[in-house]
Design a protein around this motif. Structure first.
Motif, PDB file in Angstrom:
ATOM      1  N   CYS A 124      12.941   2.923   0.244  1.00 40.64           N
ATOM      2  CA  CYS A 124      12.174   1.668   0.280  1.00 40.64           C
ATOM      3  C   CYS A 124      13.024   0.423  -0.009  1.00 40.64           C
ATOM      4  O   CYS A 124      12.545  -0.695   0.150  1.00 40.64           O
ATOM      5  CB  CYS A 124      11.023   1.744  -0.716  1.00 40.64           C
ATOM      6  SG  CYS A 124      11.638   2.111  -2.356  1.00 40.64           S
ATOM      7  N   VAL A 181       8.628  -4.691  -3.958  1.00 40.07           N
ATOM      8  CA  VAL A 181       8.539  -3.232  -4.068  1.00 40.07           C
ATOM      9  C   VAL A 181       8.703  -2.829  -5.528  1.00 40.07           C
ATOM     10  O   VAL A 181       9.716  -3.165  -6.167  1.00 40.07           O
ATOM     11  CB  VAL A 181       9.644  -2.543  -3.224  1.00 40.07           C
ATOM     12  CG1 VAL A 181       9.350  -1.046  -3.107  1.00 40.07           C
ATOM     13  CG2 VAL A 181       9.757  -3.167  -1.838  1.00 40.07           C
ATOM     14  N   ASP A 199       7.774  -9.500   0.460  1.00 41.04           N
ATOM     15  CA  ASP A 199       7.530  -8.104   0.087  1.00 41.04           C
ATOM     16  C   ASP A 199       8.117  -7.822  -1.287  1.00 41.04           C
ATOM     17  O   ASP A 199       9.302  -8.085  -1.514  1.00 41.04           O
ATOM     18  CB  ASP A 199       8.195  -7.160   1.103  1.00 41.04           C
ATOM     19  CG  ASP A 199       7.603  -7.325   2.491  1.00 41.04           C
ATOM     20  OD1 ASP A 199       6.371  -7.270   2.611  1.00 41.04           O
ATOM     21  OD2 ASP A 199       8.376  -7.524   3.441  1.00 41.04           O
ATOM     22  N   TYR A 221       4.274  -3.189  -2.730  1.00 42.31           N
ATOM     23  CA  TYR A 221       4.373  -1.755  -2.442  1.00 42.31           C
ATOM     24  C   TYR A 221       4.807  -1.023  -3.700  1.00 42.31           C
ATOM     25  O   TYR A 221       5.467  -1.602  -4.568  1.00 42.31           O
ATOM     26  CB  TYR A 221       5.417  -1.490  -1.351  1.00 42.31           C
ATOM     27  CG  TYR A 221       5.191  -2.290  -0.087  1.00 42.31           C
ATOM     28  CD1 TYR A 221       4.354  -1.814   0.914  1.00 42.31           C
ATOM     29  CD2 TYR A 221       5.807  -3.537   0.084  1.00 42.31           C
ATOM     30  CE1 TYR A 221       4.128  -2.556   2.075  1.00 42.31           C
ATOM     31  CE2 TYR A 221       5.588  -4.278   1.233  1.00 42.31           C
ATOM     32  CZ  TYR A 221       4.748  -3.785   2.230  1.00 42.31           C
ATOM     33  OH  TYR A 221       4.530  -4.520   3.353  1.00 42.31           O
TER      34      TYR A 221
END
Ligand code: NAP
Length: 312
Positions: free
Chosen positions: A71, A30, A28, A62
């Protein structure tokens, strides 16, 4: 890994995002920035998915402009590249104070939300690493800055070109401030494992010119092409890769000293062992007298700036 970049709308942040997104360890990514840069971040995300697909990576990307930074929860590393550039007439202290406020705001929120590592890039990087460390609730293993890693890479290239050898043959490092007072360590420089001073051609090495060039490389690149991003991004990803793969490499990063090298309460570039935990060891090496004096001078200068930003 889950990694966040705060300042992803900027040049260094976005170049780092491209390189990181393609890494096999990324799960992931961000991209964090200010509300006014939301469109830019959304565009970057779309572009990155194309890059990721081309690299056959499977990362999720993201975007967040949430000022509360929710986040960053569960992030393994938070990279901070946010900051204002130095403008004409602005002193270094003024720049440090402005960027220290930006860093403080982010770091306080991050450390309330999650237990992570903070990787500082914003300049003056040693001073910002210090600010990030003192404002966070983290151990010093968890807070570090790019320090003189990029400068060391630049020095390495110059030596490889001068001696006409493959870059992998050169081992070297620059310690101290990422700036005017950085210190090249010839005592820790070798080519093919042979100390550099043993080479016949060493006497012709234009060391002073090379160091002047390394010191001002960033400015020169910015002047010529409007920004220095690929070199910094590549150096940043080197460090992240060491952590992700638990590589235990010795890199020269900015770290908080608490008595090492006889210094306390500042962050400065020194050799450190980098692995899964972040800074796993501060490596104290014996320096030649002139190197040690130059390093102490460099530390003195950084310390003054650290004191300026300590309580703001
Ligand atoms: P840049 O393109 O100007 O990007 C700056 C970033 O900071 C943007 O994301 C910008 O967001 C954000 N920002 C600006 N003012 C802000 C504020 N008041 N609050 C929150 N965020 C703010 O600069 P860059 O070329 O990417 O460089 C970023 C930093 O890295 C600089 O400090 C630079 O000196 C440093 N750097 C360090 C090294 C090293 O070796 N340590 C190497 C290269 C660069 P918006 O898009 O919303 O304006």
């Amino acid at each position: 890994m889950k990694i966040a970049i705060i300042g992803a709308s900027g040049k260094v942040g976005s170049a780092t995002a491209v390189l990181l997104a393609k890494e096999p360890f990324m799960k992931d990514l961000v991209l964090i920035g200010r509300e006014k840069s939301l469109n830019k971040l959304e565009g970057l995300k779309m572009d990155l998915y194309d890059a990721v697909a081309g690299a056959r990576s499977d990362a999720n990307i993201y975007v967040s402009t949430d000022e509360n930074l929710k986040c960053v929860e569960d992030c393994d590393i938070v990279i901070i590249t946010s900051g204002v550039p130095r403008t004409e007439g602005m002193s270094r202290v003024e720049l440090a104070k402005i960027n220290a406020k930006i860093v403080k705001n982010y770091v306080k929120k991050i450390s309330e939300i999650t237990d992570t590592k903070i990787f500082m890039i914003t300049n003056p990087v040693d001073v910002m690493t210090y600010k990030a460390y003192i404002e966070s609730s983290y151990n010093r293993e968890q807070v570090f800055g790019l320090g003189t890693h990029l400068d060391s890479l630049r020095f390495k290239v110059a030596i490889a070109k001068f001696f006409k050898v493959h870059i992998d043959e050169v081992r070297t490092r620059i310690i101290g401030e990422h700036g005017e007072t950085m210190v090249p360590l010839l005592s820790a420089t070798s080519i093919g494992g042979i100390p550099i001073e043993k080479f016949n051609n060493f006497k012709n090495l234009p060391l002073d010119d090379i160091i002047e060039d390394v010191k001002h490389k960033g400015e020169k690149i910015i002047k010529l092409k409007g920004g220095s991003e690929f070199g910094p991004a590549s150096a940043i990803v080197n460090v992240v890769r060491c952590i992700a793969n638990n590589e235990k490499r010795l890199l020269t990063l900015s770290t908080y000293l608490d008595g090492e090298y006889g210094l306390k309460d500042l962050c400065i570039g020194v050799p450190v062992k980098v692995g899964r935990e972040g800074i796993e060891e501060i490596v104290e090496i014996e320096l030649k007298e002139d190197e040690r004096n130059a390093f102490l001078k460099s530390a003195e200068r950084i310390k003054k700036y650290c004191e300026e930003v300590k309580y703001i």
